[in-house]
Write an enzyme that holds these catalytic residues in place. Structure first.
Site, short mmCIF file in Angstrom:
data_model
loop_
_atom_site.label_atom_id
_atom_site.label_comp_id
_atom_site.label_asym_id
_atom_site.label_seq_id
_atom_site.Cartn_x
_atom_site.Cartn_y
_atom_site.Cartn_z
N ASP A 25 16.57 8.65 -2.57
CA ASP A 25 16.68 9.20 -1.21
C ASP A 25 17.57 10.43 -1.23
O ASP A 25 18.72 10.36 -1.63
CB ASP A 25 17.27 8.10 -0.31
CG ASP A 25 17.57 8.62 1.08
OD1 ASP A 25 16.94 9.61 1.50
OD2 ASP A 25 18.45 8.03 1.75
N ASP A 102 -2.12 8.33 -5.49
CA ASP A 102 -2.70 7.04 -5.15
C ASP A 102 -3.56 7.25 -3.91
O ASP A 102 -3.05 7.68 -2.87
CB ASP A 102 -1.54 6.09 -4.83
CG ASP A 102 -1.91 4.63 -4.98
OD1 ASP A 102 -3.06 4.29 -4.66
OD2 ASP A 102 -1.05 3.86 -5.40
N ASP A 196 -7.26 2.80 -5.06
CA ASP A 196 -6.88 1.47 -4.60
C ASP A 196 -8.13 0.59 -4.39
O ASP A 196 -9.11 1.03 -3.79
CB ASP A 196 -6.16 1.68 -3.26
CG ASP A 196 -5.46 0.46 -2.74
OD1 ASP A 196 -4.32 0.23 -3.14
OD2 ASP A 196 -6.06 -0.25 -1.92
N ASP A 319 3.28 -4.36 -6.61
CA ASP A 319 2.69 -5.54 -5.97
C ASP A 319 3.08 -6.84 -6.67
O ASP A 319 2.59 -7.90 -6.30
CB ASP A 319 1.15 -5.45 -6.02
CG ASP A 319 0.60 -4.38 -5.11
OD1 ASP A 319 1.27 -4.06 -4.11
OD2 ASP A 319 -0.50 -3.87 -5.39
C1 NOJ Z 1 -3.45 -2.49 -3.43
C2 NOJ Z 1 -2.10 -1.88 -3.29
O1 NOJ Z 1 -1.51 -1.78 -4.56
C3 NOJ Z 1 -1.31 -2.76 -2.35
O2 NOJ Z 1 0.05 -2.41 -2.30
C4 NOJ Z 1 -1.95 -2.69 -0.99
O3 NOJ Z 1 -1.35 -3.62 -0.12
C5 NOJ Z 1 -3.46 -3.02 -1.03
N1 NOJ Z 1 -4.14 -2.45 -2.16
C6 NOJ Z 1 -4.14 -2.54 0.22
O4 NOJ Z 1 -4.26 -1.16 0.22
CA CA Z 2 15.00 10.04 2.66
#
Ligand code: NOJ
Ligand code: CA
Length: 539
Positions: A25, A102, A196, A319
């Site tokens: 940050d 991404d 994704d 994740d």
């Molecule tokens: C995969 C992503 O890595 C995750 O973080 C997200 O919640 C889901 N796809 C939905 O976009």
């Molecule tokens: Ca910031």
């Protein structure tokens, strides 16, 4: 820029994933941002990575921390401005680091202009999404139904949360929009995308699905022919015109399906992320765990090494839980096991991905209770578990140990109060072990995990066998992973003791060239706890 006939750059690349919110940050609002990333580019260069995968930085209401995009051609003001992003791209380029963005193309945010217009009844934009008068029985990734009722009384489809309506990939306008978006960013100088949930795009039908524990309905959209066609078209129309690296996040993927997606001759994706190894200790659903057995992990990694030419290898991401908690040891053998996992990830065949903080051995969040957790998935899981009448104690236990927030705690840069991540209040609790697990401390310690990563990256880069060689597993005692990496000039034997005890093994090869124990500690009849060793053979 047209692609040349030379070897594709990504085949030797080491990629580092940044989850911008938690990285660094710069302005004290407690949220990581793009200027923060720029300030750490030299750190990344020093580490030796070739490319950054940037989790989403687009405008987003943030229900899923940016995986709910409301404008694909902008920058989330929380993270900075378009000028900041352009500065990041050009500075990274100057020091030889490529950027992979991404891109979430299976769904948008419900606050995207397209969806707002769709709800207002604009027929063009209604056809960007999937509206139906009646629901089917499909279940979403976050547990609930995939359908939410609109004010008009019909329903829209969302494989994730109701804040993430699915796009209608049968509509050519959606394809054309995404082509525009991809070109927009590629023209700014980025080098590819992490796509994704990319094997769920094209729905063959909206029929009821066979009832399952998770994701009822998935046979209607996973790996459909329509999905393959879309990827081939993107490849032909966009990706092949730039020197891109396209890696797909693919859910519930089998080796055979993955081969179809990555086969060079089919011109779809370059690589995919598989998940089997993440589920090695879960019973069907991720919240319910069984004992972790290293042998299962070894079997899964071996299967994927054999299936693909360039597997995208990773042991953690935003994740999942931290790999040292998952497959290693967070007490006596924290350092040794984190180095072993580094050695494993960086000596397998394929493209290694390192997740921010992994290189210093960051551990799961030390959350005090459910109130410390921010993730929408955990929130939904809690609601679901409440409906099943699970006690607070049990819900707390199940969620705290598995929540995605475990990997999202801010990166620990130094030992000061907020770990050098922010001067303000961090958006997610910082681990108290930042007093000793942090970049600054580890930089000064020759024997640290961080310095082990640097050496391992250097070793991989200088070794043709590791960066280009074949892979072959060798018979080994249970819970020990032994394999060769071999090219014409070089044969290496890789030893990974995945346990916290000594393991007798047969040693092959001639010279120990790398390891996580000092040479005077190394034995010749057995491996020590979490020992990692590379032995070169005079061939
Ligand atoms: C995969 C992503 O890595 C995750 O973080 C997200 O919640 C889901 N796809 C939905 O976009
Ligand atoms: Ca910031």
């Amino acid at each position: 820029m047209a692609a040349t006939g030379t070897k594709k750059w990504w085949k030797n690349a080491i990629v580092y994933q940044i989850y911008p919110r938690s990285f660094c940050d710069s302005n004290g609002d407690g949220i990581g941002d793009i200027p923060g990333i720029i300030s750490k580019l030299n750190y990344l260069k020093n580490l030796g990575v070739d490319a950054i995968w940037l989790s989403p930085i687009f405008p987003s209401p943030g229900y899923d921390n940016g995986y709910d995009i409301s404008d694909y051609m902008g920058v989330n003001p929380e993270f900075g401005t378009m000028e900041d992003m352009e500065r990041l791209i050009s500075r990274a380029k100057r020091i030889g680091i490529k950027i992979i963005m991404d891109l979430v193309i299976s769904h948008t945010s419900d606050e995207h202009e397209w969806f707002k217009k769709a709800l207002e009844g604009d027929p063009k934009y209604r056809n960007y999404y999937v509206f139906r008068d009646n629901k089917n029985n499909w279940a979403s990734f976050f547990g609930k139904s995939t359908w939410t009722k609109t004010q008009a009384g019909d329903y829209y489809l969302h494989l994730f949360s109701e804040k993430q309506p699915d796009l209608n990939w049968q509509n050519p306008d959606v394809y054309n929009e995404m082509v525009k978006i991809m070109r927009f960013w590629l023209d700014k100088g980025i080098s590819g995308f992490r796509l994704d949930g990319v094997n769920t795009l094209y729905k063959d039908s909206l029929e009821n699905g066979r009832r399952r524990l998770v994701l009822t309905g998935r046979e209607n959209y996973l790996n459909t022919e329509g999905g393959h066609n879309l990827l081939r078209r993107f490849n032909r129309d966009v990706w092949s015109k730039y020197k891109t690296f396209i890696v797909g996040e693919t859910v519930f993927i089998s080796p055979n399906e993955a081969k179809l997606l990555c086969d060079e001759g089919r011109n779809e994706l370059d690589a995919i992320f598989f998940f089997d190894h993440m589920h090695v200790d879960s019973r069907g659903v991720k919240w319910v765990k069984k004992q972790y057995r290293p042998q299962r992990l070894i079997r899964i990694l071996d299967k994927w090494q054999n299936a693909l030419e360039y597997p995208a290898n990773y042991l953690e991401n935003h994740d999942r839980v931290r790999s040292v908690n998952h497959y290693g040891n967070i007490s006596e053998f924290w350092g040794k096991s984190a180095k072993l996992l580094c050695g494993l990830n960086l000596s397998l065949k394929g493209i290694p991905f390192i997740f921010e903080g992994e290189e210093i051995g960051m551990t799961n969040g030390d959350f005090r209770g459910l109130r410390d957790i921010k993730d929408i998935e955990s929130f939904n899981a809690n609601q679901f578990m409440k409906r099943l009448f699970l006690t607070h104690k049990l819900r707390r236990k199940l969620i705290l140990r598995t929540s995605r927030d475990n990997a999202r705690t801010p990166v620990q840069w130094d030992s000061t109060e907020n770990a050098g991540f922010t001067t303000g209040t961090p958006w997610l609790k910082i681990n108290s072990n930042s007093s000793y697990i942090n970049v600054e401390t580890e930089q000064d310690d020759e024997d640290s995990i961080l310095n082990f990563y640097k050496k391992m990256i250097e070793f991989r880069k200088s070794s043709k066998a590791l960066s280009e060689g074949t892979y072959r597993k060798i018979a080994s005692p249970s819970d020990v992973f032994i394999y060769t990496r071999e090219c014409r000039e070089e044969r290496l034997y890789i030893y990974c003791n995945m346990t916290s005890s000594n393991r007798a093994v047969e040693f092959y090869g001639d010279r120990i060239v790398f390891g996580n124990y000092y040479s005077e500690e190394q034995e010749y009849t057995y491996l020590k706890p979490y020992e990692f060793r590379i032995v070169a053979s005079n061939i």
